[in-house]
Design a protein around this motif. Structure first.
Motif, PDB file in Angstrom:
ATOM      1  N   TYR A 232       6.674  -4.684  -7.863  1.00  0.00           N
ATOM      2  CA  TYR A 232       5.314  -4.778  -8.393  1.00  0.00           C
ATOM      3  C   TYR A 232       4.601  -6.056  -7.946  1.00  0.00           C
ATOM      4  O   TYR A 232       3.536  -6.385  -8.439  1.00  0.00           O
ATOM      5  CB  TYR A 232       5.336  -4.704  -9.930  1.00  0.00           C
ATOM      6  CG  TYR A 232       6.097  -3.504 -10.439  1.00  0.00           C
ATOM      7  CD1 TYR A 232       5.769  -2.216 -10.016  1.00  0.00           C
ATOM      8  CD2 TYR A 232       7.169  -3.657 -11.319  1.00  0.00           C
ATOM      9  CE1 TYR A 232       6.489  -1.114 -10.470  1.00  0.00           C
ATOM     10  CE2 TYR A 232       7.879  -2.556 -11.774  1.00  0.00           C
ATOM     11  CZ  TYR A 232       7.542  -1.290 -11.339  1.00  0.00           C
ATOM     12  OH  TYR A 232       8.243  -0.204 -11.782  1.00  0.00           O
ATOM     13  N   LYS A 233       5.234  -6.770  -7.010  1.00  0.00           N
ATOM     14  CA  LYS A 233       4.631  -8.043  -6.584  1.00  0.00           C
ATOM     15  C   LYS A 233       4.065  -7.943  -5.168  1.00  0.00           C
ATOM     16  O   LYS A 233       3.999  -8.913  -4.451  1.00  0.00           O
ATOM     17  CB  LYS A 233       5.670  -9.165  -6.683  1.00  0.00           C
ATOM     18  CG  LYS A 233       6.007  -9.486  -8.141  1.00  0.00           C
ATOM     19  CD  LYS A 233       7.090 -10.512  -8.282  1.00  0.00           C
ATOM     20  CE  LYS A 233       7.370 -10.729  -9.777  1.00  0.00           C
ATOM     21  NZ  LYS A 233       8.675 -11.329 -10.017  1.00  0.00           N
ATOM     22  N   THR A 234       3.729  -6.734  -4.788  1.00  0.00           N
ATOM     23  CA  THR A 234       3.175  -6.529  -3.442  1.00  0.00           C
ATOM     24  C   THR A 234       1.848  -7.259  -3.332  1.00  0.00           C
ATOM     25  O   THR A 234       0.999  -7.153  -4.219  1.00  0.00           O
ATOM     26  CB  THR A 234       2.889  -5.022  -3.190  1.00  0.00           C
ATOM     27  OG1 THR A 234       3.769  -4.261  -3.987  1.00  0.00           O
ATOM     28  CG2 THR A 234       3.010  -4.675  -1.740  1.00  0.00           C
ATOM     29  N   GLU A 235       1.702  -7.978  -2.240  1.00  0.00           N
ATOM     30  CA  GLU A 235       0.422  -8.662  -2.031  1.00  0.00           C
ATOM     31  C   GLU A 235      -0.629  -7.632  -1.659  1.00  0.00           C
ATOM     32  O   GLU A 235      -0.377  -6.705  -0.893  1.00  0.00           O
ATOM     33  CB  GLU A 235       0.567  -9.682  -0.892  1.00  0.00           C
ATOM     34  CG  GLU A 235       0.039 -11.050  -1.277  1.00  0.00           C
ATOM     35  CD  GLU A 235       0.325 -12.053  -0.187  1.00  0.00           C
ATOM     36  OE1 GLU A 235      -0.517 -12.163   0.720  1.00  0.00           O
ATOM     37  OE2 GLU A 235       1.391 -12.701  -0.235  1.00  0.00           O
ATOM     38  N   ILE A 236      -1.826  -7.787  -2.234  1.00  0.00           N
ATOM     39  CA  ILE A 236      -2.885  -6.827  -1.919  1.00  0.00           C
ATOM     40  C   ILE A 236      -3.483  -7.203  -0.565  1.00  0.00           C
ATOM     41  O   ILE A 236      -4.031  -8.291  -0.389  1.00  0.00           O
ATOM     42  CB  ILE A 236      -3.955  -6.802  -3.028  1.00  0.00           C
ATOM     43  CG1 ILE A 236      -3.308  -6.292  -4.322  1.00  0.00           C
ATOM     44  CG2 ILE A 236      -5.131  -5.922  -2.628  1.00  0.00           C
ATOM     45  CD1 ILE A 236      -4.157  -6.286  -5.538  1.00  0.00           C
ATOM     46  N   PRO A 237      -3.350  -6.313   0.415  1.00  0.00           N
ATOM     47  CA  PRO A 237      -3.852  -6.630   1.764  1.00  0.00           C
ATOM     48  C   PRO A 237      -5.380  -6.605   1.832  1.00  0.00           C
ATOM     49  O   PRO A 237      -6.043  -6.155   0.900  1.00  0.00           O
ATOM     50  CB  PRO A 237      -3.257  -5.516   2.628  1.00  0.00           C
ATOM     51  CG  PRO A 237      -2.914  -4.411   1.690  1.00  0.00           C
ATOM     52  CD  PRO A 237      -2.737  -4.991   0.340  1.00  0.00           C
ATOM     53  N   ASN A 238      -5.924  -7.116   2.928  1.00  0.00           N
ATOM     54  CA  ASN A 238      -7.364  -6.955   3.188  1.00  0.00           C
ATOM     55  C   ASN A 238      -7.553  -5.571   3.798  1.00  0.00           C
ATOM     56  O   ASN A 238      -6.945  -5.253   4.818  1.00  0.00           O
ATOM     57  CB  ASN A 238      -7.867  -8.031   4.168  1.00  0.00           C
ATOM     58  CG  ASN A 238      -7.908  -9.385   3.491  1.00  0.00           C
ATOM     59  OD1 ASN A 238      -8.258  -9.475   2.311  1.00  0.00           O
ATOM     60  ND2 ASN A 238      -7.518 -10.433   4.199  1.00  0.00           N
ATOM     61  N   PHE A 239      -8.393  -4.778   3.157  1.00  0.00           N
ATOM     62  CA  PHE A 239      -8.554  -3.394   3.614  1.00  0.00           C
ATOM     63  C   PHE A 239      -9.700  -3.289   4.616  1.00  0.00           C
ATOM     64  O   PHE A 239     -10.766  -3.852   4.415  1.00  0.00           O
ATOM     65  CB  PHE A 239      -8.828  -2.482   2.421  1.00  0.00           C
ATOM     66  CG  PHE A 239      -7.735  -2.523   1.389  1.00  0.00           C
ATOM     67  CD1 PHE A 239      -6.508  -1.920   1.640  1.00  0.00           C
ATOM     68  CD2 PHE A 239      -7.926  -3.179   0.182  1.00  0.00           C
ATOM     69  CE1 PHE A 239      -5.489  -1.964   0.695  1.00  0.00           C
ATOM     70  CE2 PHE A 239      -6.913  -3.229  -0.768  1.00  0.00           C
ATOM     71  CZ  PHE A 239      -5.684  -2.622  -0.507  1.00  0.00           C
ATOM     72  N   LYS A 240      -9.437  -2.507   5.675  1.00  0.00           N
ATOM     73  CA  LYS A 240     -10.484  -2.291   6.674  1.00  0.00           C
ATOM     74  C   LYS A 240     -11.533  -1.319   6.155  1.00  0.00           C
ATOM     75  O   LYS A 240     -12.711  -1.442   6.438  1.00  0.00           O
ATOM     76  CB  LYS A 240      -9.862  -1.733   7.963  1.00  0.00           C
ATOM     77  CG  LYS A 240      -9.030  -2.753   8.739  1.00  0.00           C
ATOM     78  CD  LYS A 240      -8.819  -2.267  10.181  1.00  0.00           C
ATOM     79  CE  LYS A 240      -8.106  -3.319  11.018  1.00  0.00           C
ATOM     80  NZ  LYS A 240      -6.626  -3.137  10.993  1.00  0.00           N
ATOM     81  N   THR A 241     -11.075  -0.311   5.403  1.00  0.00           N
ATOM     82  CA  THR A 241     -12.006   0.701   4.884  1.00  0.00           C
ATOM     83  C   THR A 241     -11.736   0.956   3.409  1.00  0.00           C
ATOM     84  O   THR A 241     -10.664   0.626   2.887  1.00  0.00           O
ATOM     85  CB  THR A 241     -11.824   2.054   5.629  1.00  0.00           C
ATOM     86  OG1 THR A 241     -10.507   2.560   5.314  1.00  0.00           O
ATOM     87  CG2 THR A 241     -11.986   1.907   7.129  1.00  0.00           C
ATOM     88  N   LEU A 246      -8.155   2.964  -1.300  1.00  0.00           N
ATOM     89  CA  LEU A 246      -7.843   4.067  -2.219  1.00  0.00           C
ATOM     90  C   LEU A 246      -6.436   4.597  -1.970  1.00  0.00           C
ATOM     91  O   LEU A 246      -5.708   4.929  -2.906  1.00  0.00           O
ATOM     92  CB  LEU A 246      -8.872   5.192  -2.063  1.00  0.00           C
ATOM     93  CG  LEU A 246     -10.282   4.845  -2.564  1.00  0.00           C
ATOM     94  CD1 LEU A 246     -11.304   5.831  -1.999  1.00  0.00           C
ATOM     95  CD2 LEU A 246     -10.338   4.848  -4.086  1.00  0.00           C
ATOM     96  N   HIS A 247      -6.052   4.655  -0.708  1.00  0.00           N
ATOM     97  CA  HIS A 247      -4.707   5.103  -0.350  1.00  0.00           C
ATOM     98  C   HIS A 247      -3.674   4.150  -0.959  1.00  0.00           C
ATOM     99  O   HIS A 247      -2.671   4.579  -1.542  1.00  0.00           O
ATOM    100  CB  HIS A 247      -4.547   5.161   1.173  1.00  0.00           C
ATOM    101  CG  HIS A 247      -3.166   5.530   1.612  1.00  0.00           C
ATOM    102  ND1 HIS A 247      -2.650   6.795   1.462  1.00  0.00           N
ATOM    103  CD2 HIS A 247      -2.168   4.780   2.153  1.00  0.00           C
ATOM    104  CE1 HIS A 247      -1.399   6.823   1.905  1.00  0.00           C
ATOM    105  NE2 HIS A 247      -1.080   5.613   2.320  1.00  0.00           N
ATOM    106  N   PHE A 248      -3.944   2.855  -0.868  1.00  0.00           N
ATOM    107  CA  PHE A 248      -3.047   1.825  -1.409  1.00  0.00           C
ATOM    108  C   PHE A 248      -2.943   1.957  -2.934  1.00  0.00           C
ATOM    109  O   PHE A 248      -1.852   1.920  -3.506  1.00  0.00           O
ATOM    110  CB  PHE A 248      -3.570   0.436  -1.023  1.00  0.00           C
ATOM    111  CG  PHE A 248      -2.776  -0.698  -1.604  1.00  0.00           C
ATOM    112  CD1 PHE A 248      -1.617  -1.157  -0.981  1.00  0.00           C
ATOM    113  CD2 PHE A 248      -3.182  -1.327  -2.781  1.00  0.00           C
ATOM    114  CE1 PHE A 248      -0.878  -2.199  -1.533  1.00  0.00           C
ATOM    115  CE2 PHE A 248      -2.447  -2.373  -3.333  1.00  0.00           C
ATOM    116  CZ  PHE A 248      -1.290  -2.808  -2.709  1.00  0.00           C
ATOM    117  N   LEU A 249      -4.103   2.122  -3.591  1.00  0.00           N
ATOM    118  CA  LEU A 249      -4.125   2.192  -5.064  1.00  0.00           C
ATOM    119  C   LEU A 249      -3.442   3.441  -5.619  1.00  0.00           C
ATOM    120  O   LEU A 249      -2.941   3.447  -6.736  1.00  0.00           O
ATOM    121  CB  LEU A 249      -5.574   2.155  -5.576  1.00  0.00           C
ATOM    122  CG  LEU A 249      -6.327   0.831  -5.436  1.00  0.00           C
ATOM    123  CD1 LEU A 249      -7.789   0.997  -5.839  1.00  0.00           C
ATOM    124  CD2 LEU A 249      -5.685  -0.266  -6.297  1.00  0.00           C
ATOM    125  N   SER A 250      -3.452   4.524  -4.834  1.00  0.00           N
ATOM    126  CA  SER A 250      -2.894   5.792  -5.336  1.00  0.00           C
ATOM    127  C   SER A 250      -1.460   6.021  -4.861  1.00  0.00           C
ATOM    128  O   SER A 250      -0.826   6.993  -5.247  1.00  0.00           O
ATOM    129  CB  SER A 250      -3.766   6.966  -4.878  1.00  0.00           C
ATOM    130  OG  SER A 250      -3.729   7.053  -3.465  1.00  0.00           O
TER     131      SER A 250
END
Length: 395
Positions: A232-241, A246-250
């Protein structure tokens, strides 16, 4: 006189619905759906459908309407029961009530009714039907029932325009106490009858008992994952789109045996579902244990302590194109479009603020607040005000 065939279930709601239709001047015919008599799967010691069909017959007699029983058990087995077993084997959690409405009541049953010359089919659901004209075309609306405590629009979230066109929901503008009151005044046998629990139209059976007779027990591990897990400690990447975000969040968290500690054993991962807290038989925790995931291939159940466990919470879900359904086809989204809605992922859940995002492969539903235990195979339904406009199966 317009002819209406009503599904008389032997309960108070359909009894009162039949009475109201008669009062409104329709020619009413009552049909009882017999949906189960497979002796290889025992439902319960009692025979609930016999009692229900008898009550339905007594109500029809009292109201002075023709009555008959139709046997839909073959279709029910192939379309509902087999599908459910198949989904549970895959580790998904189907909703038999939504399926029963789409496949049985408003399809098989509706066809029988139309063959009997019916203009409409009616049920005792707590929801309403509306219609609006738009660009010279009629659109039928599925509206929430007036009784917020009983609203059943969610269970009808897979209905189509052609099904809605032929449907009537006579009690949708009433509350449950008002319905019981009418039944009492009419001295109907169903006036005080409890609402049916268990499987849609099968009766007093608990789902795990039913599943255990088809899906064989198989011992496996119960694993506890800590709230503090590195998963649960995954760093939130910078998203291109936005779609990447949304893909990351789901995205589903992938659990391995090594990620937690073994705390017990179970009799088959396919009997359990995400968000479940009963039936684990594991003690020694301050807060309740919840199932955060099941792996039917490895036969492992992953659990977490407390209802705020990060393994339970998500802000977005995805629906594949082939499992996406619009009740209001005229409002369906095109590629790249978004829509602000209110949505729910289970019956009776208060509506949640969400945004729909249409992408090439399907649809994302992004919620404003975290949602607990989004289970694959369940239905998400979305509304604009009190109108249910679409739904889909959580992938």
């Amino acid at each position: 006189m317009k002819r209406v065939v009503i599904g008389l279930s032997g309960g108070v709601d359909s009894s009162v619905a039949a009475y109201l239709l008669k009062e409104q001047g329709y020619e009413v015919i009552g049909l009882f759906m017999k949906n189960w008599h497979d002796d290889s799967v025992t439902i319960s010691d009692e025979c609930p459908w016999l009692e229900d069909s008898n009550d339905a017959m007594l109500v029809a007699d009292k109201l002075g309407i023709p009555f008959q029983t139709v046997d839909l058990s073959e279709e029910y087995k192939s379309r509902i029961v087999d599908y459910m077993f198949h989904e549970y084997e895959k580790g998904r959690t189907p909703n038999p009530d939504v399926l029963c409405n789409r496949e049985i009541k408003f399809d098989v049953f509706m066809k029988i009714a139309l063959n009997l010359g019916a203009d409409f089919v009616a049920t005792g659901h707590y929801c309403r039907k509306g219609r609006i004209e738009k660009n010279g075309k009629t659109h039928y609306q599925l509206l929430a029932g007036v009784d917020a405590n009983k609203d059943q629009s969610y269970f009808l979230c897979q209905l189509s325009q052609s099904q809605l066109k032929k449907s009537l929901f006579p009690i949708g503008a009433l509350t449950k106490p008002e319905v019981r009151d009418i039944a009492t005044k009419l001295d109907l046998i169903t006036a005080e009858k409890k609402d049916s629990q268990g499987l849609c139209f099968i009766g007093k059976v608990k789902l795990p008992d039913f599943l255990q007779q088809q899906l064989k027990p198989k011992e496996g591990f119960i694993v506890e994952i800590s709230k503090e897990s590195d998963l649960y400690k995954t760093e939130i990447p910078n998203f291109k789109t936005e779609e990447d975000k949304l893909h990351f969040l789901s995205k589903k968290t992938e659990y391995q045996l090594e990620a937690g500690k073994i705390i017990g054993k179970h009799q088959g991962a396919h009997y359990y579902t995400k968000g479940q807290r009963r039936g684990l038989g594991v003690g020694g925790h301050v807060e309740p244990l919840f199932i955060i995931d099941t792996n039917v291939d490895d036969n492992i159940i992953y659990t977490g302590e407390g209802k705020d466990h990060p393994g339970l919470l998500k802000k977005a879900l995805f629906i594949a194109n082939d499992e996406l359904h619009w009740v209001r086809e005229d409002l369906s989204l095109h590629l790249g479009e978004t829509m602000e809605v209110q949505a729910r992922i289970r019956y009776r859940q208060p509506l949640q603020k969400a945004t729909l995002h249409k992408v090439e492969t399907g649809l994302y539903v992004a919620f404003e607040a975290f949602q607990s235990a989004m289970a694959e195979g369940q239905f998400v339904a979305w509304y604009i005000k009190d109108e249910l406009i679409g739904s889909g199966v959580i992938s």
